[in-house]
Design a protein around this motif. Structure first.
Motif, PDB file in Angstrom:
ATOM      1  N   GLY A   2      -9.027   3.760  -0.969  1.00 42.33           N
ATOM      2  CA  GLY A   2      -8.831   5.164  -1.341  1.00 42.33           C
ATOM      3  C   GLY A   2      -7.363   5.538  -1.289  1.00 42.33           C
ATOM      4  N   HIS A   3      -6.989   6.526  -2.096  1.00 41.44           N
ATOM      5  CA  HIS A   3      -5.595   6.966  -2.184  1.00 41.44           C
ATOM      6  C   HIS A   3      -5.574   8.479  -2.372  1.00 41.44           C
ATOM      7  N   VAL A   4      -4.687   9.151  -1.690  1.00 42.13           N
ATOM      8  CA  VAL A   4      -4.569  10.602  -1.868  1.00 42.13           C
ATOM      9  C   VAL A   4      -3.755  10.864  -3.131  1.00 42.13           C
ATOM     10  N   PHE A   5      -4.429  11.361  -4.161  1.00 48.18           N
ATOM     11  CA  PHE A   5      -3.727  11.744  -5.401  1.00 48.18           C
ATOM     12  C   PHE A   5      -3.214  13.168  -5.207  1.00 48.18           C
TER      13      PHE A   5
ATOM     14  N   LEU B 178       0.847  -1.196   0.000  1.00 49.36           N
ATOM     15  CA  LEU B 178       0.000   0.000   0.000  1.00 49.36           C
ATOM     16  C   LEU B 178       0.879   1.241   0.000  1.00 49.36           C
ATOM     17  N   ASP B 179       0.401   2.335  -0.616  1.00 51.19           N
ATOM     18  CA  ASP B 179       1.036   3.629  -0.432  1.00 51.19           C
ATOM     19  C   ASP B 179       0.772   4.089   1.005  1.00 51.19           C
ATOM     20  N   SER B 180       1.482   5.116   1.419  1.00 51.01           N
ATOM     21  CA  SER B 180       1.414   5.541   2.823  1.00 51.01           C
ATOM     22  C   SER B 180       0.268   6.516   3.095  1.00 51.01           C
ATOM     23  N   HIS B 181      -0.610   6.736   2.095  1.00 46.32           N
ATOM     24  CA  HIS B 181      -1.731   7.681   2.281  1.00 46.32           C
ATOM     25  C   HIS B 181      -2.975   7.065   1.673  1.00 46.32           C
ATOM     26  N   CYS B 182      -3.442   5.987   2.304  1.00 52.21           N
ATOM     27  CA  CYS B 182      -4.591   5.236   1.787  1.00 52.21           C
ATOM     28  C   CYS B 182      -5.664   5.102   2.851  1.00 52.21           C
TER      29      CYS B 182
HETATM   30 MN    MN Z   1       0.700   7.732  -3.603  1.00 57.27          MN
END
Ligand code: MN
Ligand code: LR7
Length: 452
Positions: A237-240, A102-106
């Motif tokens: 969800g992911h912060v774009f 995972l990315d760190s802002h999900c």
């Molecule tokens: Mn990202």
């Protein structure tokens, strides 16, 4: 999620996963949101551990504090390694049979985990991702994204979302929660069997910071007898973000190009030439030694890139062997467009949409400007005369064009060029070539094609 996901019964005997999150200077609050959502929205027995890899953030304390949460472990790099080597470090430390990156802002949504685990357990060569929803970067609100998208790219090798074709959408309507085969993954959020990740060569350890690894792993999975899927019942969800909140040692353009070249050089065979045609400046960025990755490709008996194009990504248009330039013909933000006209019709310009169709043109070796089997044709060789689309004929002197160095398209043997200055009323016309006139500038997206 689709309503059908609620009634679907997931397999009982799912195996646990290790969740791996790498970060560099991520806000503690977004990291906390990611971790909390993993713990609250997953059956506890399926989360073996959460491995945080702190990629040499300025403040080591954030990671240490988060490691006080149950199941959270922290590893910290002693120097900036970039996300590829950081993920491999996390994967090597993982103790569960299945890895989830995972990315760190999900924010993981309800029952995000089970549908993915089920697919990977059924077949360990499947690499699966959730539908990636949007976390609004201004207010952190969770916003649902379209479920009709797949991952793809153009010859510039930049990841993009592709709308499904009509056929694919129809197939989805009859089974809306069936996995969606995707030519490319966005890169940050996916699940893979650990033993297969290892066997498949993890990541290219000579890639730095960010970019290109998603392309590389996508080619590698498909070409080396695996598959990539988006699982519609799994949503995260992911912060774009608009820009990277971190520095790029080496400069962002160079690092991205270097990584992308490494992927292209190892996996794309002769098709890499279309990338270099689309991004000529890439040739000037050294990509280092790729010997071990070439050996890996051989060892795993991976298929040629031509196979991938034919079976996995037939939507990506391949320039014809007879073309010297190909793609859209751009004039600023506008592109030459058939406007849906056929034989005997005029042509015009329209906002570039980047998806081929009416905006796809080729300049051929026999000097025609071609859209499918129609060619740009001069009916009357005078300034102000409209251009027409006529069926292509190899010997027709009314269909011969010269691409000048200043990006003009000149009717052969004349001093007349293709011009858009009156296109709104009528269409594209022939006008006296004028190196100062912006309405005569036409740039192909792929130039100077070399075919093998
Ligand atoms: Mn990202
Ligand atoms: O030097 C670094 N070290 C890191 O640990 C640089 C980044 N990172 C971490 C970073 O903190 C983050 O957790 O790596 C992760 C990805 O970095 P982002 O969030 O800045 O990348 P992104 O979301 O803009 O980019 C997408 O493409 C990348 C290509 O290298 C990675 O594959 C990202 O994981 C990927 N993100 C997603 O797939 C989420 C959906 C985005 C889309 C489309």
């Amino acid at each position: 999620r689709n309503q059908l996901c609620k009634t679907h019964a997931w397999k009982e005997d799912l195996l646990p996963t290790s969740v791996i999150i790498t970060f560099h200077n991520e806000a503690r609050s977004t990291l906390l949101r990611t971790i909390t959502s993993v713990l609250l929205r997953s059956p506890p027995n399926l989360i073996q551990e959460i491995i945080l890899v702190d990629d040499y953030s300025d403040k080591p304390d954030d990671g240490l504090e988060l490691a006080q949460i149950q199941k959270v472990k922290i590893l910290r790099n002693e120097r900036r390694e970039g996300l590829m080597r950081s993920r491999v470090k996390g994967a090597d430390a993982a103790t569960a049979p299945i890895l989830t990156f995972l990315d760190s802002h999900c924010e993981c949504n309800q029952h995000w985990l089970e549908p993915m685990l089920e697919r990977v357990m059924e077949d360990r060569t499947r690499v699966v991702c959730p539908i990636i929803d949007v976390i609004n970067m201004d207010n952190f609100q969770y916003v649902g994204a379209s479920a009709d998208l797949r991952g793809g790219f153009d010859w510039n090798l930049v990841f993009k979302w592709d709308y499904m074709t009509a056929n694919q959408r129809n197939a989805r309507r009859s089974d809306p929660i069936a996995p969606i085969r995707t030519p490319m993954i966005a890169g940050g959020l996916f699940m893979i069997d650990k033993s297969w990740f290892d066997e498949l060569g993890k990541y290219d350890m000579m890639m730095d910071v960010w970019g290109g690894e998603n392309l590389e792993i996508s080619f590698r999975v498909w070409q080396c007898q695996g598959s990539l899927e988006i699982i519609p019942c799994s949503r995260v969800g992911h912060v774009f973000r608009k820009q990277h909140p971190y520095t790029f040692p080496g400069g962002s353009g160079n690092v991205f190009t270097r990584n992308t070249r490494r992927a292209a050089e190892v996996w794309m065979d002769e098709y890499k030439e279309y990338y270099y045609a689309a991004v000529p400046s890439a040739r000037n960025v050294p990509f280092g030694n790729i010997q071990s990755r070439l050996e890996l490709r051989k060892k795993l008996s991976c298929k040629p890139f031509a196979w991938y194009l034919e079976h996995v990504y037939p939507e990506l248009r391949i320039p014809d062997k007879k073309d010297v330039a190909f793609g859209a013909l751009q004039q600023g933000t506008l592109c030459m467009d058939t406007l849906g006209h056929f034989a005997d019709g005029t042509v015009g310009v329209y906002e570039c949409h980047g998806s081929g169709g009416n905006q796809e043109w080729a300049l051929t070796k026999d000097k025609s400007i071609r859209h499918s089997d129609l060619c740009l044709t001069v009916v009357n060789q005078n300034p102000g005369e409209l251009l027409k689309l006529h069926g292509c004929q190899e010997k027709n002197t009314k269909q011969k064009w010269e691409k000048l160095d200043n990006n003009r398209l000149q009717f052969m043997g004349s001093s007349l060029c293709i011009d858009s200055k009156v296109h709104k009323e009528k269409g594209l016309t022939l006008e006296t070539c004028d190196s100062g006139s912006l309405t005569q500038v036409w740039k192909f997206t792929l130039n100077n094609l070399k075919h093998h």
